[in-house]
Design a protein around this motif. Structure first.
Motif, short mmCIF file in Angstrom:
data_model
loop_
_atom_site.label_atom_id
_atom_site.label_comp_id
_atom_site.label_asym_id
_atom_site.label_seq_id
_atom_site.Cartn_x
_atom_site.Cartn_y
_atom_site.Cartn_z
N ALA A 1 -3.85 0.37 11.95
CA ALA A 1 -4.97 -0.43 11.49
C ALA A 1 -4.85 -0.72 9.99
N GLY A 2 -4.97 -1.99 9.65
CA GLY A 2 -4.95 -2.39 8.26
C GLY A 2 -3.63 -2.91 7.76
N VAL A 3 -2.54 -2.63 8.47
CA VAL A 3 -1.22 -3.03 7.97
C VAL A 3 -1.08 -4.54 7.89
N LEU A 4 -1.30 -5.22 8.99
CA LEU A 4 -1.12 -6.68 9.00
C LEU A 4 -2.17 -7.37 8.14
N GLU A 5 -3.37 -6.81 8.10
CA GLU A 5 -4.41 -7.39 7.26
C GLU A 5 -4.04 -7.30 5.79
N ALA A 6 -3.48 -6.16 5.39
CA ALA A 6 -3.08 -5.99 3.99
C ALA A 6 -1.95 -6.95 3.62
N ILE A 7 -0.97 -7.12 4.52
CA ILE A 7 0.12 -8.05 4.25
C ILE A 7 -0.41 -9.48 4.13
N GLY A 8 -1.31 -9.85 5.03
CA GLY A 8 -1.84 -11.20 5.01
C GLY A 8 -2.67 -11.51 3.78
N ALA A 9 -3.32 -10.50 3.21
CA ALA A 9 -4.19 -10.71 2.05
C ALA A 9 -3.48 -10.45 0.72
N ALA A 10 -2.22 -10.03 0.76
CA ALA A 10 -1.52 -9.58 -0.45
C ALA A 10 -1.22 -10.73 -1.41
N ASP A 11 -1.24 -10.39 -2.69
CA ASP A 11 -0.74 -11.31 -3.73
C ASP A 11 0.74 -11.08 -3.98
N ALA A 12 1.23 -9.91 -3.59
CA ALA A 12 2.65 -9.56 -3.76
C ALA A 12 3.02 -8.54 -2.71
N VAL A 13 4.21 -8.70 -2.14
CA VAL A 13 4.76 -7.72 -1.20
C VAL A 13 6.07 -7.22 -1.80
N LEU A 14 6.18 -5.91 -1.97
CA LEU A 14 7.36 -5.31 -2.57
C LEU A 14 8.04 -4.37 -1.58
N ILE A 15 9.36 -4.48 -1.49
CA ILE A 15 10.14 -3.55 -0.67
C ILE A 15 10.76 -2.54 -1.63
N ALA A 16 10.32 -1.30 -1.53
CA ALA A 16 10.76 -0.25 -2.45
C ALA A 16 12.25 0.03 -2.27
N PRO A 17 12.88 0.66 -3.28
CA PRO A 17 14.29 1.02 -3.15
C PRO A 17 14.49 2.26 -2.28
N SER A 18 14.00 2.18 -1.06
CA SER A 18 14.14 3.24 -0.07
C SER A 18 15.34 2.94 0.82
N ASN A 19 15.73 3.91 1.62
CA ASN A 19 16.86 3.74 2.53
C ASN A 19 16.61 2.52 3.44
N PRO A 20 17.45 1.49 3.37
CA PRO A 20 17.20 0.27 4.15
C PRO A 20 17.25 0.50 5.66
N VAL A 21 17.99 1.52 6.09
CA VAL A 21 18.24 1.71 7.52
C VAL A 21 17.18 2.60 8.16
N VAL A 22 16.93 3.77 7.59
CA VAL A 22 16.06 4.74 8.25
C VAL A 22 14.69 4.89 7.59
N SER A 23 14.45 4.21 6.47
CA SER A 23 13.11 4.22 5.87
C SER A 23 12.43 2.86 6.03
N ILE A 24 13.09 1.80 5.57
CA ILE A 24 12.52 0.46 5.70
C ILE A 24 12.77 -0.09 7.11
N GLY A 25 13.92 0.22 7.67
CA GLY A 25 14.28 -0.30 8.99
C GLY A 25 13.23 -0.05 10.07
N PRO A 26 12.76 1.20 10.24
CA PRO A 26 11.75 1.44 11.27
C PRO A 26 10.45 0.65 11.05
N ILE A 27 10.04 0.48 9.79
CA ILE A 27 8.83 -0.31 9.52
C ILE A 27 9.01 -1.72 10.05
N LEU A 28 10.18 -2.29 9.80
CA LEU A 28 10.44 -3.67 10.20
C LEU A 28 10.60 -3.81 11.71
N ARG A 29 10.90 -2.71 12.39
CA ARG A 29 11.06 -2.75 13.84
C ARG A 29 9.74 -2.65 14.58
N VAL A 30 8.67 -2.29 13.90
CA VAL A 30 7.37 -2.25 14.56
C VAL A 30 6.98 -3.69 14.90
#
Length: 331
Positions: free
Chosen positions: A194-223
């Motif tokens: 709850a709140g994830v898509l709403e926050a993205i839709g209302a954002a003024d900026a979206v930042l992808i942190a310098p986290s592991n692209p495969v096992v940290s950011i990757g799972p988020i993007l697979r949802v």
């Protein structure tokens, strides 16, 4: 009259993500003197990887959530880089004497308090998102933490020796077993919390942190739904390279990148994420000064390349990096 606080969404996981978010919070404090923690929490939303989560010794662990929670609360063990400061391990030793848990995965006593509270609330019927909100109320974090999903979609690592939970592969084997791939069983049926898509839709900026692209950011993007939400967002999506000078900053992310056929180079990671205009994610990509020679390669992808200092060894450096990423997103 001071400028209004921008609404910022950060996709993050692990130590790198927590350092970056703390830097972002400090950058906004510098730009908006007198801003309250409540106002910052309303402005900064962090969508956190939960693929590292697991059940162990009867309790539910959420390592990336806790990394952000502790660091933003100021109670993290900065020397080890994980867990609580001034920690003890008496309970973990007692569990080991009973043969419970993993002897190579130590749970501190204070940390166990967090896990027990979380598990109690989960057993009472609270969702992971509700649990994270309860945990966050203990300290003035200056950010809102959202798990990427309420579903249990723990990361599994496929190896020639068999499938392992990510934490066993990462902590026990130190990524020494060659990975054949990474899976999140059940993620195709998951939904953003709850709140994830709403926050993205209302954002003024979206930042992808310098986290592991495969096992940290990757799972988020697979949802399911997250990529579509990013694609349709009105805000610019700006990523920060986790690679500096052809090497990962921390951990074993290079092993993960190699397993999916991505070189350990800043431009290669940008290509992995892709340009938003071409069906990928990025509008802009921050590269380290050491990788300035790869700027043209990034630009050729259709992604704006920005060369900046990327080291986050101290809070002021992390704040400067976060401010640079925010300026690129808002400028």
């Amino acid at each position: 009259m001071s400028r209004p606080l921008p609404r910022v969404v950060v996709l993050a996981g692990g130590v790198g993500g927590s350092l970056f978010v703390r830097g972002l919070r400090e950058a906004l404090r510098e730009r908006h003197p007198g801003v309250s923690d409540a106002e910052l929490a309303a402005a900064i939303t962090v969508v956190v990887n939960t693929g590292d989560d697991l059940w162990l010794a009867g309790v539910r662990l959420m390592p990336d959530i806790d990394s952000l929670l502790y660091r933003l609360a100021g109670v993290a063990d900065e020397e080890r880089g994980w867990g609580r400061r001034e920690e003890s391990e008496r309970v973990s030793a007692e569990l080991g004497a009973w043969g419970v848990g993993w002897p190579w995965f130590t749970l501190g006593d204070l940390d166990l308090g967090t896990h027990l509270a979380r598990t109690s609330w989960l057993r009472d019927g609270a969702s992971p998102g509700e649990v994270v909100a309860r945990l966050s109320r203990r300290w003035p974090l200056g950010a809102t933490l959202l798990p990427m999903t309420d579903a249990e979609v723990d990361t599994q690592v496929r190896t020639a020796e068999g499938d392992l939970h990510f934490q066993e592969w990462w902590t026990r084997h130190r990524a020494s077993l060659a990975p054949l791939g990474f899976d999140n069983p059940g993620i195709e049926d998951a939904r953003p919390s709850a709140g994830v898509l709403e926050a993205i839709g209302a954002a003024d900026a979206v930042l992808i942190a310098p986290s592991n692209p495969v096992v940290s950011i990757g799972p988020i993007l697979r949802v399911p739904g997250v990529r579509a939400g990013l694609a349709s967002a009105s805000a610019r999506v700006v990523g920060v390279s986790p690679v500096i000078g052809g090497a990962v900053v921390r951990g074993m992310a290079d092993v993960c990148l190699t397993a999916i056929g991505v070189e350990t180079r800043a431009a290669a990671v940008a290509a992995h994420y892709g340009a938003r205009d071409a069906g990928g994610l990025l509008d802009a990509w921050l590269l380290a000064e050491e990788d300035a020679g790869e700027s043209a390669e990034v630009a050729a992808l259709g992604v704006r390349a920005e060369v900046r200092p990327l080291w986050m060894r101290e809070v002021p450096l992390a704040a400067r990096l976060a401010a640079d990423a925010l300026d690129v997103a808002l400028g």
